[in-house]
Every structure is written in C-alpha cells, then in structure tokens.
Design an enzyme around this catalytic site. Structure first.
Site, PDB file in Angstrom:
ATOM      1  N   HIS A  54      63.826  31.344  13.450  1.00 41.50           N
ATOM      2  CA  HIS A  54      63.424  32.006  14.711  1.00 41.50           C
ATOM      3  C   HIS A  54      64.070  33.398  14.706  1.00 41.50           C
ATOM      4  CE1 HIS A  54      62.405  32.742  18.842  1.00 41.50           C
ATOM      5  NE2 HIS A  54      63.674  32.867  19.167  1.00 41.50           N
ATOM      6  N   ASP A  86      57.533  30.566  19.106  1.00 40.52           N
ATOM      7  CA  ASP A  86      56.811  31.378  18.121  1.00 40.52           C
ATOM      8  C   ASP A  86      55.424  30.782  17.841  1.00 40.52           C
ATOM      9  OD1 ASP A  86      59.306  32.974  17.512  1.00 40.52           O
ATOM     10  OD2 ASP A  86      59.964  30.976  16.968  1.00 40.52           O
ATOM     11  N   GLY A 107      69.698  28.082  22.069  1.00 41.24           N
ATOM     12  CA  GLY A 107      70.591  29.254  22.071  1.00 41.24           C
ATOM     13  C   GLY A 107      70.565  29.960  20.719  1.00 41.24           C
ATOM     14  N   GLY A 153      71.669  29.039  33.877  1.00 36.62           N
ATOM     15  CA  GLY A 153      71.061  30.247  33.310  1.00 36.62           C
ATOM     16  C   GLY A 153      69.569  30.343  33.585  1.00 36.62           C
TER      17      GLY A 153
HETATM   18  P1  NAD Z   1      71.391  33.199  30.480  1.00 38.64           P
HETATM   19  O1  NAD Z   1      72.491  34.173  30.236  1.00 38.64           O
HETATM   20  O2  NAD Z   1      70.514  33.367  31.658  1.00 38.64           O
HETATM   21  O3  NAD Z   1      72.014  31.745  30.586  1.00 38.64           O
HETATM   22  C1  NAD Z   1      72.884  31.251  29.631  1.00 38.64           C
HETATM   23  C2  NAD Z   1      73.827  30.306  30.336  1.00 38.64           C
HETATM   24  O4  NAD Z   1      74.623  29.689  29.353  1.00 38.64           O
HETATM   25  C3  NAD Z   1      74.774  31.021  31.312  1.00 38.64           C
HETATM   26  O5  NAD Z   1      74.656  30.425  32.603  1.00 38.64           O
HETATM   27  C4  NAD Z   1      76.143  30.791  30.697  1.00 38.64           C
HETATM   28  O6  NAD Z   1      77.161  30.610  31.678  1.00 38.64           O
HETATM   29  C5  NAD Z   1      75.900  29.517  29.901  1.00 38.64           C
HETATM   30  N1  NAD Z   1      76.858  29.277  28.818  1.00 38.64           N
HETATM   31  C6  NAD Z   1      77.462  30.191  28.033  1.00 38.64           C
HETATM   32  N2  NAD Z   1      78.307  29.559  27.192  1.00 38.64           N
HETATM   33  C7  NAD Z   1      78.181  28.244  27.431  1.00 38.64           C
HETATM   34  C8  NAD Z   1      78.806  27.090  26.890  1.00 38.64           C
HETATM   35  N3  NAD Z   1      79.726  27.177  25.927  1.00 38.64           N
HETATM   36  N4  NAD Z   1      78.451  25.879  27.372  1.00 38.64           N
HETATM   37  C9  NAD Z   1      77.544  25.776  28.374  1.00 38.64           C
HETATM   38  N5  NAD Z   1      76.950  26.834  28.936  1.00 38.64           N
HETATM   39  C10 NAD Z   1      77.266  28.055  28.477  1.00 38.64           C
HETATM   40  O7  NAD Z   1      70.553  33.119  29.139  1.00 38.64           O
HETATM   41  P2  NAD Z   1      69.119  32.448  28.892  1.00 38.64           P
HETATM   42  O8  NAD Z   1      68.078  33.453  29.151  1.00 38.64           O
HETATM   43  O9  NAD Z   1      69.071  31.135  29.585  1.00 38.64           O
HETATM   44  O10 NAD Z   1      69.182  32.256  27.303  1.00 38.64           O
HETATM   45  C11 NAD Z   1      70.048  31.310  26.724  1.00 38.64           C
HETATM   46  C12 NAD Z   1      69.956  31.381  25.207  1.00 38.64           C
HETATM   47  O11 NAD Z   1      68.647  31.025  24.760  1.00 38.64           O
HETATM   48  C13 NAD Z   1      70.232  32.767  24.620  1.00 38.64           C
HETATM   49  O12 NAD Z   1      71.030  32.623  23.452  1.00 38.64           O
HETATM   50  C14 NAD Z   1      68.855  33.266  24.249  1.00 38.64           C
HETATM   51  O13 NAD Z   1      68.886  34.235  23.237  1.00 38.64           O
HETATM   52  C15 NAD Z   1      68.228  31.978  23.775  1.00 38.64           C
HETATM   53  N6  NAD Z   1      66.767  31.975  23.686  1.00 38.64           N
HETATM   54  C16 NAD Z   1      66.218  31.306  22.631  1.00 38.64           C
HETATM   55  C17 NAD Z   1      64.849  31.243  22.495  1.00 38.64           C
HETATM   56  C18 NAD Z   1      64.245  30.532  21.314  1.00 38.64           C
HETATM   57  O14 NAD Z   1      63.008  30.620  21.119  1.00 38.64           O
HETATM   58  N7  NAD Z   1      65.006  29.813  20.511  1.00 38.64           N
HETATM   59  C19 NAD Z   1      64.025  31.822  23.455  1.00 38.64           C
HETATM   60  C20 NAD Z   1      64.617  32.495  24.536  1.00 38.64           C
HETATM   61  C21 NAD Z   1      66.006  32.556  24.636  1.00 38.64           C
HETATM   62  C1  LMR Z   2      62.640  35.056  22.158  1.00 39.36           C
HETATM   63  O1  LMR Z   2      62.086  34.919  21.083  1.00 39.36           O
HETATM   64  O2  LMR Z   2      62.039  35.449  23.174  1.00 39.36           O
HETATM   65  C2  LMR Z   2      64.101  34.674  22.290  1.00 39.36           C
HETATM   66  O3  LMR Z   2      64.637  34.287  21.065  1.00 39.36           O
HETATM   67  C3  LMR Z   2      64.908  35.725  22.954  1.00 39.36           C
HETATM   68  C4  LMR Z   2      65.140  36.899  22.052  1.00 39.36           C
HETATM   69  O4  LMR Z   2      66.298  37.294  21.901  1.00 39.36           O
HETATM   70  O5  LMR Z   2      64.182  37.435  21.507  1.00 39.36           O
END
Ligand code: NAD
Ligand code: LMR
Length: 326
Positions: free
Chosen positions: A185, A157, A129, A14
């Site tokens: 978050h 954050d 995630g 991802g």
């Molecule tokens: P993305 O869609 O680019 O990548 C996610 C990847 O996870 C994909 O390749 C998908 O195939 C894989 N995936 C899905 N289910 C899975 C599983 N059961 N096991 C293993 N892999 C699996 O998304 P991204 O931009 O990389 O974001 C990933 C997550 O992080 C999202 O939930 C997003 O909201 C979260 N996020 C959190 C924060 C934070 O501050 N906590 C910040 C940004 C994004």
């Molecule tokens: C962020 O804070 O950028 C991530 O949690 C992605 C989102 O859904 O806002």
C-alpha cells in the site's frame, strides 16, 4: 441470540474509526442478529475524546451493540477478540510518503503484536495504520498468533482501481471484477489491469487505450491517497473505513465464483515473493474468514517490472525495521 462477536478497534477516537464504529455496531457487517461487542483502544491523551465516541455509540441505541469497552491498555482491548482492526497510528501530511511514518508508527505494532496473544483463537487482524504492510509485518513477528491471521489493507486501492476503470469504460462497478493490487500500500503498488476484467473480458480488450492504462491509471491509483490529502488537508477517512469493513466482509462471505479480492497477507513464496513478507495478492475466501491466494496469473514483462519494483520496496522497508521484528 448468537454469541457476541468481539471487535477491537485501535485509534478509536480518530477519523477512520469515526466512520467505522457505527457501521460495525449497527449490524451492517456481521448481521442484524449477531450481537457485537466493541473494544476500543486509544492512547491516554485521546481517552476524553473516546468517551464522547462511546456516548454517541450508546446514543444510536443499536440493538446489536451489546457492550463497549474503552481502554488505553492493548491487553484489555484485545482480550478475547475475534477481530482486531489496527488503525491507531499517525497519518502522513502533505509532501510525506507513507514509509516516512515507519519510525514513528512501527514501534506501536511491537507492543500490540504481543498483546494480540490475548485474542480469541479464531482472531483475524487487519492493519490499517501506515505503512500498513510493514506495520503488519512488525505485529506478526511480535505475536504468537498464527501468521495466516494477519492482513494489511489493500482494499482501498482495489476500490480506487475498480472505480477508475468503471469510469473510463463507462460501465457500472459491478461489471469490473478481478482487480488485484500487487505488493505494498504505497506509491509503488501495482494495480493490475491486465488480469482485471470488465464484463468477464480482460480490461485491455475493453479499454484499448494502453497509454492511459500503463501511465494514467497506474499512477492515479498509486497516488490517490496523496491526492486526497492535498484536496482535503487530511488523509482519507470514510473511504478507508469503508475499505477496512470490505476486508471483513470479503473474508466472511464466499467470494463470487471466478472473482478475487485484494489483501496483503504473509507470503509463503507465492509468485516468487520472499517468505514472510506481507504482500498484496489476489485472494478468495470460502466465507469462514480463511483465504487462499489465486495462483497462476500471468504478467507481461512490463507488469513484471512493476511487480519486482514493489517487491524490492517491501524488502527495503523490512530492512529498515529489522530491529523491531522480534
Ligand atoms: P487520526 O489521527 O484521525 O487517528 C489516529 C488515532 O490513533 C488518534 O486518535 C490517535 O490518538 C490514535 N493512536 C495513536 N497511537 C496509538 C496507539 N499506540 N494505540 C492506539 N491508538 C493510537 O488518523 P486516521 O485518519 O484515523 O488514520 C489512522 C492511520 O490509518 C494513519 O496511519 C493513516 O495513514 C492510516 N490510513 C491507512 C489507509 C490504508 O489504506 N491502509 C488509509 C487511510 C489511512
Ligand atoms: C490512503 O491511501 O488514502 C491512505 O494510506 C492515507 C495516505 O497517507 O495516503
């Protein structure tokens, strides 16, 4: 050469992982003398894309990267790992809240929580995630790994808040310390400017614009993720990867005296939070991957209102996933 450090990253094909894996492999995080083994987890439809990421990792010829495992089996991915960075899950799109992802993403963390029992005894887990606090709660409750090993990411954050305070005060980032993001978050998180400091002084003594602090600053930090999605058409990735690596660094480096960092960990009741909730706190670490909560920070009545609001939000999220809590 020292023993390799084994790091699992889920969602490895991802967006976030693409900004994270090369930095983990390069020696930037664990040191130029510490071999790194990466264990990359994906779901079957993404295994082909993951093959390409693995090729690129090898093509960087990082001397520190001694092994890469790519798998769609969580037990294989987590076997023997010292760190598990749980990124894999669906991101939100425009107009959604992170909590809207609970039903689709929450179940992922049931199986992964169980599979984490295969990890090394010293494992540390960071859930990225979304909604990360409640996903972390699910993983923790489905795992035999001690509860104090689990973190959910508040560092993005924290970085956002520091950066906004530095810009407003016209100071460098290094001058802004002691930033804690209380709670979740989510767009109800409370970025605490009352206890934050600029050049060692409480922020309100430096930024005298109380309306900006209480309104603009708090809302902008709370809604920064949505602003990135609106502008980019996709959720933050490089800054999220950077923040995840900051958590690792914060835990393996002694916290500078007098400062703290933000991460969400399992509450034992500190600051009146329900035991067992994954709540964003101010933490310090001696640098051995353990951490402790900084206690005794004070809050105005206004701030306490924000704190209670985010606490109630986490309670509601816990209720929504009660069937997934083992
Ligand atoms: P993305 O869609 O680019 O990548 C996610 C990847 O996870 C994909 O390749 C998908 O195939 C894989 N995936 C899905 N289910 C899975 C599983 N059961 N096991 C293993 N892999 C699996 O998304 P991204 O931009 O990389 O974001 C990933 C997550 O992080 C999202 O939930 C997003 O909201 C979260 N996020 C959190 C924060 C934070 O501050 N906590 C910040 C940004 C994004
Ligand atoms: C962020 O804070 O950028 C991530 O949690 C992605 C989102 O859904 O806002």
């Amino acid at each position: 050469m020292a023993d390799p450090i084994r790091v699992a990253v889920t969602g490895a094909a991802g967006q976030i992982a693409y900004s994270m894996l090369f930095r983990l492999a390069s020696g930037e995080i664990f040191g130029k003398d510490r071999p790194v083994e990466l264990k990359l987890l994906e779901i079957p439809p993404a295994m082909k894309a993951l093959e390409g990421v693995v090729m690129e990792l090898h093509d960087c010829a990082f001397p520190t990267l001694t092994n890469v495992v790519a798998t769609d089996n969580p037990e294989v991915a987590f076997d023997g790992v010292n760190w598990a960075l749980l990124v894999g899950s669906r991101p939100r799109g425009p107009g959604m809240e992170r909590a809207d992802l609970i039903k689709v993403n929450g179940p992922i963390f049931v199986g992964q929580g169980k599979a984490l029992n295969k990890a090394a005894k010293d494992v540390r887990i960071l859930v990225v995630g979304n909604p990360c606090n409640t996903n972390c709660l699910i993983a923790m409750n489905n795992s035999e790994v001690p509860k104090d090993r689990f973190h959910a990411m508040m560092s993005l954050d924290q970085n956002r808040a520091r950066s906004m305070l530095a810009a407003k005060a016209g100071v460098t980032l290094k001058q802004v310390t002691n930033v804690v993001i209380w709670g979740n978050h989510s767009n109800n998180q409370y970025p605490d400017f009352e206890n934050a400091r600029i050049n060692g002084q409480p922020v309100p003594q430096v930024i005298k614009d109380q309306a900006w602090l209480q309104d603009t600053f708090v809302k902008d930090v709370q809604n920064r993720g949505a602003a990135v999605i609106k502008a980019r058409g996709a959720s933050s990735a490089a800054s999220a990867a950077n923040a995840a690596l900051n958590v690792v660094t914060n835990l393996i480096t002694p916290t500078p005296a007098g400062d703290w960092f933000s991460s969400a960990i399992c509450s034992k009741g500190e600051y009146g939070v329900d035991k067992g909730l994954i709540f964003g706190y101010p933490l310090t670490s001696p640098g051995d991957a353990t951490c402790r909560i900084v206690e005794g920070l004070s809050m105005s009545a206004w701030a306490k209102g924000k704190f209670d609001n985010v606490l109630n939000e986490l309670r509601s999220e816990r209720d929504v996933v009660k069937d997934l809590l083992g």
